[in-house]
Motif scaffolding. Sequence first.
Motif, PDB file in Angstrom:
ATOM      1  N   ALA A   2     -38.445 116.849 -27.361  1.00 30.97           N
ATOM      2  CA  ALA A   2     -37.499 116.899 -26.261  1.00 30.97           C
ATOM      3  C   ALA A   2     -38.011 116.081 -25.098  1.00 30.97           C
ATOM      4  O   ALA A   2     -39.164 116.163 -24.711  1.00 30.97           O
ATOM      5  CB  ALA A   2     -37.266 118.345 -25.837  1.00 30.97           C
ATOM      6  N   GLY A   3     -37.132 115.229 -24.589  1.00 25.77           N
ATOM      7  CA  GLY A   3     -37.485 114.411 -23.437  1.00 25.77           C
ATOM      8  C   GLY A   3     -38.268 113.158 -23.774  1.00 25.77           C
ATOM      9  O   GLY A   3     -38.648 112.412 -22.891  1.00 25.77           O
ATOM     10  N   ALA A   4     -38.543 112.895 -25.060  1.00 27.14           N
ATOM     11  CA  ALA A   4     -39.318 111.710 -25.431  1.00 27.14           C
ATOM     12  C   ALA A   4     -38.482 110.442 -25.290  1.00 27.14           C
ATOM     13  O   ALA A   4     -39.016 109.371 -25.060  1.00 27.14           O
ATOM     14  CB  ALA A   4     -39.842 111.832 -26.851  1.00 27.14           C
ATOM     15  N   GLY A   5     -37.166 110.526 -25.435  1.00 24.83           N
ATOM     16  CA  GLY A   5     -36.298 109.358 -25.313  1.00 24.83           C
ATOM     17  C   GLY A   5     -36.428 108.434 -26.499  1.00 24.83           C
ATOM     18  O   GLY A   5     -37.012 108.768 -27.519  1.00 24.83           O
ATOM     19  N   TYR A   6     -35.923 107.266 -26.338  1.00 22.18           N
ATOM     20  CA  TYR A   6     -35.971 106.260 -27.393  1.00 22.18           C
ATOM     21  C   TYR A   6     -36.834 105.106 -26.953  1.00 22.18           C
ATOM     22  O   TYR A   6     -36.824 104.700 -25.786  1.00 22.18           O
ATOM     23  CB  TYR A   6     -34.563 105.728 -27.698  1.00 22.18           C
ATOM     24  N   ASP A   7     -37.571 104.553 -27.900  1.00 22.22           N
ATOM     25  CA  ASP A   7     -38.366 103.359 -27.642  1.00 22.22           C
ATOM     26  C   ASP A   7     -37.503 102.159 -28.008  1.00 22.22           C
ATOM     27  O   ASP A   7     -37.297 101.873 -29.183  1.00 22.22           O
ATOM     28  CB  ASP A   7     -39.647 103.395 -28.468  1.00 22.22           C
ATOM     29  N   VAL A   8     -36.966 101.478 -27.016  1.00 18.02           N
ATOM     30  CA  VAL A   8     -36.020 100.395 -27.244  1.00 18.02           C
ATOM     31  C   VAL A   8     -36.608  99.087 -26.742  1.00 18.02           C
ATOM     32  O   VAL A   8     -37.115  99.005 -25.634  1.00 18.02           O
ATOM     33  CB  VAL A   8     -34.688 100.681 -26.516  1.00 18.02           C
ATOM     34  N   ASP A   9     -36.515  98.060 -27.586  1.00 13.74           N
ATOM     35  CA  ASP A   9     -36.951  96.713 -27.199  1.00 13.74           C
ATOM     36  C   ASP A   9     -35.699  95.899 -26.891  1.00 13.74           C
ATOM     37  O   ASP A   9     -34.941  95.540 -27.798  1.00 13.74           O
ATOM     38  CB  ASP A   9     -37.744  96.078 -28.337  1.00 13.74           C
ATOM     39  N   PRO A  10     -35.433  95.589 -25.621  1.00 12.50           N
ATOM     40  CA  PRO A  10     -34.206  94.864 -25.256  1.00 12.50           C
ATOM     41  C   PRO A  10     -34.054  93.519 -25.967  1.00 12.50           C
ATOM     42  O   PRO A  10     -32.942  93.121 -26.315  1.00 12.50           O
ATOM     43  CB  PRO A  10     -34.339  94.674 -23.745  1.00 12.50           C
ATOM     44  N   ALA A  11     -35.150  92.822 -26.226  1.00 11.85           N
ATOM     45  CA  ALA A  11     -35.049  91.518 -26.906  1.00 11.85           C
ATOM     46  C   ALA A  11     -34.506  91.688 -28.328  1.00 11.85           C
ATOM     47  O   ALA A  11     -33.698  90.891 -28.793  1.00 11.85           O
ATOM     48  CB  ALA A  11     -36.413  90.838 -26.936  1.00 11.85           C
ATOM     49  N   VAL A  12     -34.941  92.740 -29.008  1.00 12.14           N
ATOM     50  CA  VAL A  12     -34.467  92.995 -30.366  1.00 12.14           C
ATOM     51  C   VAL A  12     -32.984  93.355 -30.339  1.00 12.14           C
ATOM     52  O   VAL A  12     -32.193  92.874 -31.153  1.00 12.14           O
ATOM     53  CB  VAL A  12     -35.291  94.119 -31.032  1.00 12.14           C
ATOM     54  N   LEU A  13     -32.602  94.203 -29.387  1.00 14.75           N
ATOM     55  CA  LEU A  13     -31.193  94.565 -29.269  1.00 14.75           C
ATOM     56  C   LEU A  13     -30.320  93.344 -29.002  1.00 14.75           C
ATOM     57  O   LEU A  13     -29.241  93.202 -29.566  1.00 14.75           O
ATOM     58  CB  LEU A  13     -30.994  95.599 -28.155  1.00 14.75           C
ATOM     59  N   LYS A  14     -30.793  92.455 -28.160  1.00 10.67           N
ATOM     60  CA  LYS A  14     -30.035  91.241 -27.833  1.00 10.67           C
ATOM     61  C   LYS A  14     -29.902  90.355 -29.068  1.00 10.67           C
ATOM     62  O   LYS A  14     -28.821  89.833 -29.363  1.00 10.67           O
ATOM     63  CB  LYS A  14     -30.729  90.492 -26.699  1.00 10.67           C
ATOM     64  N   ALA A  15     -30.983  90.189 -29.807  1.00 12.75           N
ATOM     65  CA  ALA A  15     -30.946  89.355 -31.014  1.00 12.75           C
ATOM     66  C   ALA A  15     -29.999  89.958 -32.056  1.00 12.75           C
ATOM     67  O   ALA A  15     -29.199  89.247 -32.666  1.00 12.75           O
ATOM     68  CB  ALA A  15     -32.351  89.200 -31.594  1.00 12.75           C
ATOM     69  N   GLN A  16     -30.068  91.253 -32.272  1.00 12.51           N
ATOM     70  CA  GLN A  16     -29.214  91.899 -33.255  1.00 12.51           C
ATOM     71  C   GLN A  16     -27.750  91.886 -32.806  1.00 12.51           C
ATOM     72  O   GLN A  16     -26.851  91.763 -33.622  1.00 12.51           O
ATOM     73  CB  GLN A  16     -29.680  93.330 -33.520  1.00 12.51           C
TER      74      GLN A  16
END
Length: 75
Positions: A2-16
């Motif tokens: 709980a409260g850990a959130g998501y580990d998101v890499d914006p560069a990967v999201l942009k590429a995908q």
Amino acid sequence: MAGAGYDVDPAVLKAQGGAFKEIGSDFSAAAKKLAATLKEAEDWGDDDPINYATTERDQHDHLAKYAASRPKFAN
């Protein structure tokens, strides 16, 4: 977790995201091409009506006529 959130890499999201945009545009182009082809097929003309009242002899004669017009191939 709980409260850990998501580990998101914006560069990967942009590429995908770019990959999905490309897939979407490819699909859109294919759908438009299919629609145009189907429209051409509709404009081609009415289909001949199917005569279900043929006899076996009529079918045999039709197939024999077709077979006679086919090119001869060596066995």
